[in-house]
Design a protein around this motif. Sequence first.
Motif, PDB file in Angstrom:
ATOM      1  N   GLY A  39     -38.503  11.261  19.611  1.00 47.19           N
ATOM      2  CA  GLY A  39     -39.179  10.235  20.414  1.00 47.19           C
ATOM      3  C   GLY A  39     -39.879  10.797  21.634  1.00 47.19           C
ATOM      4  O   GLY A  39     -40.359  10.048  22.474  1.00 47.19           O
ATOM      5  N   ASP A  40     -39.942  12.128  21.718  1.00 48.70           N
ATOM      6  CA  ASP A  40     -40.501  12.710  22.929  1.00 48.70           C
ATOM      7  C   ASP A  40     -42.007  12.838  22.916  1.00 48.70           C
ATOM      8  O   ASP A  40     -42.630  12.958  23.962  1.00 48.70           O
ATOM      9  CB  ASP A  40     -39.900  14.113  23.168  1.00 48.70           C
ATOM     10  CG  ASP A  40     -38.443  14.006  23.533  1.00 48.70           C
ATOM     11  OD1 ASP A  40     -38.055  12.925  24.001  1.00 48.70           O
ATOM     12  OD2 ASP A  40     -37.707  14.976  23.330  1.00 48.70           O
ATOM     13  N   SER A  41     -42.584  12.862  21.729  1.00 48.45           N
ATOM     14  CA  SER A  41     -44.040  13.057  21.740  1.00 48.45           C
ATOM     15  C   SER A  41     -44.721  12.020  20.870  1.00 48.45           C
ATOM     16  O   SER A  41     -44.160  11.576  19.872  1.00 48.45           O
ATOM     17  CB  SER A  41     -44.368  14.458  21.242  1.00 48.45           C
ATOM     18  OG  SER A  41     -44.261  14.505  19.850  1.00 48.45           O
ATOM     19  N   PRO A  42     -45.925  11.620  21.241  1.00 46.26           N
ATOM     20  CA  PRO A  42     -46.649  10.659  20.419  1.00 46.26           C
ATOM     21  C   PRO A  42     -47.262  11.358  19.215  1.00 46.26           C
ATOM     22  O   PRO A  42     -47.475  12.571  19.247  1.00 46.26           O
ATOM     23  CB  PRO A  42     -47.735  10.159  21.366  1.00 46.26           C
ATOM     24  CG  PRO A  42     -47.956  11.281  22.322  1.00 46.26           C
ATOM     25  CD  PRO A  42     -46.669  12.018  22.435  1.00 46.26           C
TER      26      PRO A  42
ATOM     27  N   ALA B 298     -48.163   3.992  15.460  1.00 47.55           N
ATOM     28  CA  ALA B 298     -47.125   3.497  16.362  1.00 47.55           C
ATOM     29  C   ALA B 298     -45.950   2.904  15.586  1.00 47.55           C
ATOM     30  O   ALA B 298     -44.786   3.173  15.894  1.00 47.55           O
ATOM     31  CB  ALA B 298     -47.707   2.473  17.310  1.00 47.55           C
ATOM     32  N   GLU B 299     -46.257   2.117  14.549  1.00 48.30           N
ATOM     33  CA  GLU B 299     -45.177   1.475  13.779  1.00 48.30           C
ATOM     34  C   GLU B 299     -44.403   2.513  12.978  1.00 48.30           C
ATOM     35  O   GLU B 299     -43.184   2.422  12.827  1.00 48.30           O
ATOM     36  CB  GLU B 299     -45.757   0.459  12.807  1.00 48.30           C
ATOM     37  CG  GLU B 299     -46.271  -0.786  13.479  1.00 48.30           C
ATOM     38  CD  GLU B 299     -47.070  -1.618  12.503  1.00 48.30           C
ATOM     39  OE1 GLU B 299     -46.496  -2.105  11.539  1.00 48.30           O
ATOM     40  OE2 GLU B 299     -48.304  -1.765  12.720  1.00 48.30           O
TER      41      GLU B 299
ATOM     42  N   LEU C 130     -43.981   5.575  13.772  1.00 48.74           N
ATOM     43  CA  LEU C 130     -43.184   6.323  14.744  1.00 48.74           C
ATOM     44  C   LEU C 130     -41.834   5.641  14.964  1.00 48.74           C
ATOM     45  O   LEU C 130     -40.787   6.272  15.045  1.00 48.74           O
ATOM     46  CB  LEU C 130     -43.972   6.361  16.048  1.00 48.74           C
ATOM     47  CG  LEU C 130     -43.660   7.501  16.990  1.00 48.74           C
ATOM     48  CD1 LEU C 130     -43.897   8.808  16.281  1.00 48.74           C
ATOM     49  CD2 LEU C 130     -44.537   7.400  18.217  1.00 48.74           C
ATOM     50  N   ARG C 131     -41.901   4.321  15.031  1.00 48.80           N
ATOM     51  CA  ARG C 131     -40.682   3.548  15.259  1.00 48.80           C
ATOM     52  C   ARG C 131     -39.676   3.781  14.129  1.00 48.80           C
ATOM     53  O   ARG C 131     -38.481   3.758  14.331  1.00 48.80           O
ATOM     54  CB  ARG C 131     -41.086   2.073  15.307  1.00 48.80           C
ATOM     55  CG  ARG C 131     -40.037   1.169  15.822  1.00 48.80           C
ATOM     56  CD  ARG C 131     -40.496  -0.238  15.828  1.00 48.80           C
ATOM     57  NE  ARG C 131     -41.461  -0.522  16.874  1.00 48.80           N
ATOM     58  CZ  ARG C 131     -41.729  -1.745  17.301  1.00 48.80           C
ATOM     59  NH1 ARG C 131     -41.109  -2.768  16.783  1.00 48.80           N
ATOM     60  NH2 ARG C 131     -42.608  -1.942  18.247  1.00 48.80           N
TER      61      ARG C 131
ATOM     62  N   THR D 117     -38.204   7.523  14.646  1.00 48.50           N
ATOM     63  CA  THR D 117     -37.557   7.868  15.922  1.00 48.50           C
ATOM     64  C   THR D 117     -36.040   7.716  15.791  1.00 48.50           C
ATOM     65  O   THR D 117     -35.552   6.651  15.433  1.00 48.50           O
ATOM     66  CB  THR D 117     -38.084   6.958  17.055  1.00 48.50           C
ATOM     67  OG1 THR D 117     -39.483   7.099  17.120  1.00 48.50           O
ATOM     68  CG2 THR D 117     -37.477   7.365  18.396  1.00 48.50           C
TER      69      THR D 117
END
Lengths: 861, 550
Positions: free
Chosen positions: A401-404, A411-412, A414-415, A418
Motif C-alpha cells: 500500500g505504499d506506492s500508487p 485504484a479499485e 489496488l484495493r 493491498t
Amino acid sequence: MDRECVSALPRVCEVLAASGGSLPDDTSLEKLLDWFTELSEAGVSLLEACPCLLGFVSAVVSNDAASEPSVLSFTLKLTGLLAASEDGFKVLQDSVLDRVFDFRHWQAAGLWEDPCIRIGWIQGLRTMLQHSQALDFFVQADFTEPLLQLQTDTSLFVASAASQTLAHVLLLCQSVPSPEGRHRETIPVETDGKYSAVVAGFCDYLKKSLVPKEASQLHGSQQVLKLLAKLLTRAGPPLRDRLLLTVSDPLEELVTTNYSQLTLPLMDVILAAHSCGGGERVARLLSVMLSARNPADLVHAAAAFLRSSHPDPDNRARSAGVLLLPLDVITGLALLGADSSADQHRSSVMEQLRRKTSCVSMICISLTNVPQVTSTAPDCLPCSPAEIVSAVLSVLRLCSGDSPSSSPGCAEVLRNVTGSGRVQKCALDALSALSSSSGVKVLLVEVFTLLIQYLNSPASDPSVIQKSYQVLVKWVDVCADLSDVTEQLREDLVQVVRKRVCDVRWEVRDSTVEFLGHLAAAPASLASDKEKARNALECLPGGRCATVPLLQEALQDPEGYVRASSVSALALTLAPSWQQGAAPPQQEAEIVTRLLEILSQDTQGFSRRAVIRFFVAWISSCSSPSSCSLLTQSIPSILSRGSADLDWEVKVHTLELAELLLDRASESRRHPYAVTPDRTSTHARAVESDPVSMLNSLVDQGVFSALLSGLVDCDRPVGLKACQLLIRLRDTVCPLLLGDQDVSDALVSGSRASCELPGCGWAREVRRILGTATAPRNVHGADGLGPEDRGEEEEEEPAVRVGVCDALRRLRLDERLAVLAQSSDHVHNSPLSLLQDILTVSRTKTHLDSQLGQEVIVDCY
Amino acid sequence: MKLTYCLSGHPTLPCNVLKFKSTTIMLDCGLDTTSVLNFLPLPLVHSPRLSKLPGWVSKDGTINLEKELKECAGRVFVDSQPEFCLPEVELLDLSTIDVILISNYHCMMALPYITEHTGFTGTVYATEPTLQIGRLLMEELVNFMERVPKAQSATCWKNKEIQRLLPGSLKDAVDVWTWKRCYSLQEVNSALSKVQLVGYSQKVELFGAVQVSPLSSGYSLGSSNWIIQSHHEKVSYVSGSSLLTTHPQPMDQSSLKNSDVLILTGLTQIPTANPDGMLGEFCSNLAMTIRAGGNVLVPCYSSGVIYDLLECLYQFIESANLGTTPFYFISPVANSSLEFSQIFAEWLCHNKQTKVYLPEPPFPHAELIQTNKLKHYPSIHGDFSSEFRQPCVVFTGHPSLRFGDVVHFMELWGKSSLNTIIFTEPDFSYLDALAPYQPLSMKCVYCPIDTRLNFHQVSKLLKEVQPLHVVCPEQYTQPPVSQSHRSDLMLELQPPPMPYRRCSVLNLPFRRRYERVYILPEVLLSSCGCPGRLPVLSYKQSQYFFGDGC
C-alpha cells in the motif's frame, strides 16, 4: 511360503467363506490380498501353493447370498490375481471365472448396488488383464459396455477405478503380450477384428460424453477428458490416431463453448494431442485456447502450456504474454511492449482485476508461473527477466500500500491487492525463483531495499517475513559479490534482524534466527575486500561478532523451536572459527555451559536434539583436540546426558557423536602422511598401534558407556545403532588383542582396557547379560512385601569392572543385531499373525455368540 | 430546525452543536492541543541549552521578537506558556446550549473553557469513568503547566501582519487569536461539578422533547456513543469507537440501527497501522533497546492505551528475558489512574469483569506493581530520583514533548544512540514533537496505537446499521494527502456523506413524515367552530394552526 501359513490358510478360507463378518478389523482382507500379491509378484504360483484358494472362490460365489459384501469383493479381487497368470487363468476358466465376473448375476442378486462389489469387480478385471487370453475373455464377455457405464458411477472411487481399467484395456488392446509372454508387440487396432469392437465402443462413448449437454454433466466431461489425456500420452500411433480422429469435433466444440471448469483438463488433452503430432487442427485448437477465451481461463491455459515444457516458440511467446498481461495491467509497466494482440484482452483483464476474488487468483497464477515464463527463450519473451523482476517488485509495493500504481484506472484493483498475504507470498516466491535469471543482478539494491522494508513492516505476517528472509538468502546466494549492496542497506538489514529477533511472535523470531544461520552458510564476498570469499554473514556490519550475541540470547527463548533454531544457527555461525581454532574462549565457555543446560534441563526434545547436532558439528570441524580443549573436556557430560535423555532421537544423535569419537580416536593415531583410505582400514591401522590405550580413551570419554546404555535401550533405533557400533568396535579391536598373543596374554592385556559398570539403571541390564550381576537377594521382608510395596527404592549394587573386549564378546551382539534389525512390529505384521488373528477372532465370536444367546435367555426371564 | 454547527476542525477531537427539537445539544468538547508543538518545551530542571537559545529577528531586522520567539534546531518556537486551540466560540451563542454530551475522556478537555467562560448554564452528561479519568487528565495538564510557571505571555507574534512574515509552521498556524492558556484547577472543579453521571442505555429526557442515551463505544473506559431521538426521528452520534477486543466493554452496534442521521467522528488517525502490529513493534523495539543496554522512553497519556501496553508487556517481559528491567510510570496522576482502572469493573470487557468475581484485579499491572516490576511516581523529584536505575523503561507525559516529565528525559537521554523513544500516541506528529530536541542521537520509533474504527470497519458498520444519512468531517471523504492513491482510506457511501469542516453549519436532511402533538382540550374546543366536528391541524413556517374544518 511359510509352512505354518500353508497349514493355517485352509482354515482361514473356511472361516471367511462361512462367516466373513468376523474379521479382526476392516483392513484384514486388504492385508491378506497384499500378501497374496507379494507372493504372486515373487513368482509363487498361488493355486499350486495354496490349492484351497480355488475352493474358497467357488464356495463364496456359489453361496453369494450368505457372504458378506466385503468378502465377495475380496473374492473378486483374489480371482483377478489368481487369473493374472496364464496358468491360473486356465484353471479358473474351467471352473469359476465366468461366474465370478458375471456382473449380470451380481446385478440380479441385488449385490451390484454395493460399491464394494463394483470396485471388486473392476479391480479384479484390472488385475487379471495381463495377457491376451484375459483380454479375449474380456472382449467375449462384452465387458466394455458395463465398464463405460461405470465411468459415471455415483461413487468417485468406482468411477476412478473404472476409468483406469478402461485405459488399461485400451492400451492392452494395442499391445497385447505375445503368446510366449516375452515381449509386447503392437497390434494395429484398425485391422484387428477381435479388439476393434472395444475401441469402437470407446470411441462412440467419447463422442457422446465429451461435450456436456447440461451443467450437471460437467463432472463427467472432466473425467472423460482426464482419461483421454492419459490415453493420448501413452497410446501408440494407431490407437492414438483413431482417438484423435474421433475427438476432433467434440474438442473443437468444447474449446469454443468456454466451460471454465474444463479449461485445465481440456488443455491437458490438447497438449497431449499436440505433443504427439496432432496436426494442424490440434495446433489451431491450442491457439484458440491460448487466445480466445476469457482472461481467467486464458491464464490457466497459458500456465498449463508453459508447464508442459513444449518447445513451440510461438505458443510459448503467446502464453508468456498472457501470463504477463495481468502484471502489466496492475503495475503499469509496459511488459508487453507494443504487442497489439494483448491490447484486445487488456480491458477484459482489467475488468477481472476489479473483482477481488478473480483479481487475487489471476495475479497469483501469473506470479506462480513467472519461473516458467523466464525459462522461455529470450527471443520469445516480450521483455527481459529484469523487467519482470521490476514488475514483481512493483506488485509487492502495491501490496504494502505504499506506492500508487502507474497504471491508469487501477485504484479499485489496488484495493484488492493491498495487504493481500496470498499475493505477497506468490510474489516473494516469484522473486526467489527469478534470482537466478540472467541480467537481474542490476536490481539487487532494489530487491534488498524492498525485502528489508517488508521485514521491517509491522503489517507483515510471520509467513511473509519468513518468505522474505528466504528470498533474501536466495539473492545473497546468487550474488557472489555483496559490494553492490550499499553499506546503509547492510546496516538496515542488521537493524531489522536485531528487532525481529525480539519479536513478540515466536514464528518471526524463529525465522530470523534461521536466517542468520543460512546467512552464515551462504558464501559471499566483498569485491573491495582483498580477503578470500567469506560467508555472507561476515559481509554485514559487525559480522559474526554482532550476531553471535543475538543467537546466544535466543538460546534463552521461551519457545523450544526458537531455541532449537538458535542452536543450529550458532553451529553454522561458529563453524569457521572452529575450523580456524579461533573461537573466543569466554564466548566458547558461555555457549558450552548454556548448551549443556539445555541438554539436561530443556523440556523440548527438538532443542536437545539440536544441541547434540551442534556438538557433532563442532567435533567434526575441530581440527585437533588441543584447539578445542573445552569441547574435549565436555564430551563425557554430553555423552552421559545425551544417553540418559528420554527422547530416542537425542539418544541416536548421541550415538552418532559416539561414532564420530570412535572415528576420531582411530584417526588420531593415523600416520600424518597417509593417503586417506576408507574408514574401516584407517580404523584398523590406527588401532593396530595401541588398541588398549585407544579403548581406555574411549572408556574415559564415556563412549563405551554410551554405547552400552544404548544397547539395552527400550527404543529399537537406539539399540540397533549402539549394537552396530559395538560390533564395529569388537571386530576391529578385539581380534588385534587376540591375534599375535596367546589368549591368556590377551585377557591380561584386555583387562587393562576395562570399564566400570555401576549397579543401577542401564548397567544393571548389561551386567545381567554379562552374568556379572550379584545373585538376587530375597528382597521380600518379613512382612512379605517387596521394596516397591514398601515405597523403597531398589538398592544399588556395588560397581564392578569388566574388560572391554571380554564384555564385547559376551554381549551376544550378533544375536541382538538380528533381533533389532527386524522392525518392532515384524511379529505383529507377519502373514501368520494375520491368519491367526482371523482365526482367533472367529473363534471368539463363535464363543461370544453362544454366551450371548444364554444371556438373552436369562434376560428374558 | 435540525442544524449542526461544527466548532472543531479536528476529526478526533470534535465539538459539534446540534439544534434538534428546540433543544441545543453540544456533542463533545475536544481540545486541540497540537498548537503546543509551536512552543518551546517547559523543562522541569534548568536546561542550559533551552535557556540560551537565540531570539528571532527577521532577516531584514525590521521585526524583532527576541523575547517571544526563539530559534532552535533551525526552527522558530514561541517562548511562553503553551496555548491550546479552543473550539470556535463565535459561531453561535454558547450560553444557549442546554446540554453537553461527552463521549470519552479525551473529548472533554475543553470543557472548562465552555462551561466557565461562555455563560453556559446547562448540564453536562458523561459516564462515571469518563468523568473520573477526564478529571485526572485535566488535573495532570494543569499540574504540568503550573509546575513550570512562565510569567511571560507572547502575543505580538499573533499580529496578522507579523504572523505572515514568520517562518515555518508559525506562519501557517490558524486562529491563533483563539489560542488560550491552560485553565486552572478551580475552573476544572467548577466545570466538572456540572457533570451529571449516566449509565449505558440510560434514557435521559430533555424537556420532554428529546431523549438522549449513551451506548458503549468500546474505545476506552466509559466511552460512549449517543442516541438522540424524538418520537419519530433519531440521530446517532458515533465518536471514538472500537471493535477490537481491548479492555473496555464492547461496542453496542445494534442500537445505532434505523437512524435518520448518523454523525460520524473519531475514526482512527492512523488508518494504515494495525494496532496489533504496532503493539508487536513496540515490544520488539523495547526489548532490542534494553538488550543493548539502552533506556526506553514512552511519551504517553496517563490513561487509555497505557493499560493495554502494560498488559502486553506483562506477557512479554518474561519471554524476552526482561524480568529484571525496571518499568517506571511517572505522572502526577499515575497512582490514581492505575487504581481507577481496577475499580470500574462494570465498564470493562467480559473477561476482565469475570476476573473481578474470582476475585482478581482485572488488569495485570496490579501484579507488575506487586512484584516491583512496575513502579509509579508522581514526578521525577522525590523518591524516583533515589530509586531510579538504568537501563529502564519510562512511561510519562506529555506526548507532545512540550511539558511534563518527559521533557527531562528527552534532555537526559537524547544524546545517546543506545536509548530509544517510542511514540505510541497518535495525536502528534512525532517529527514535529522532536523538532526542538534536534540534533538527537537517541533512536526514534513511531508505533502509533489507535484502536478506533478504521475505514474498513466503519464501512461494515454502516452497512449493518444503515443510517439514511451520514455526516462526517471532510477529512473522511477523501484519501489522506500523503496517500492520495489509497481510495480504501476514505468513506464511499451512497448517498455520499455530508462533509463538514470547522465553522460549517449543516442543515440535516430529515424528511419529516410524522409529528406527535399534544393539544389541551380547551384549545381543541375553542378552535372548533362547528359542534361535533374536529378542527383541522395545519403546519406553516414551523408553527401549527387550527382551522375549524367546517
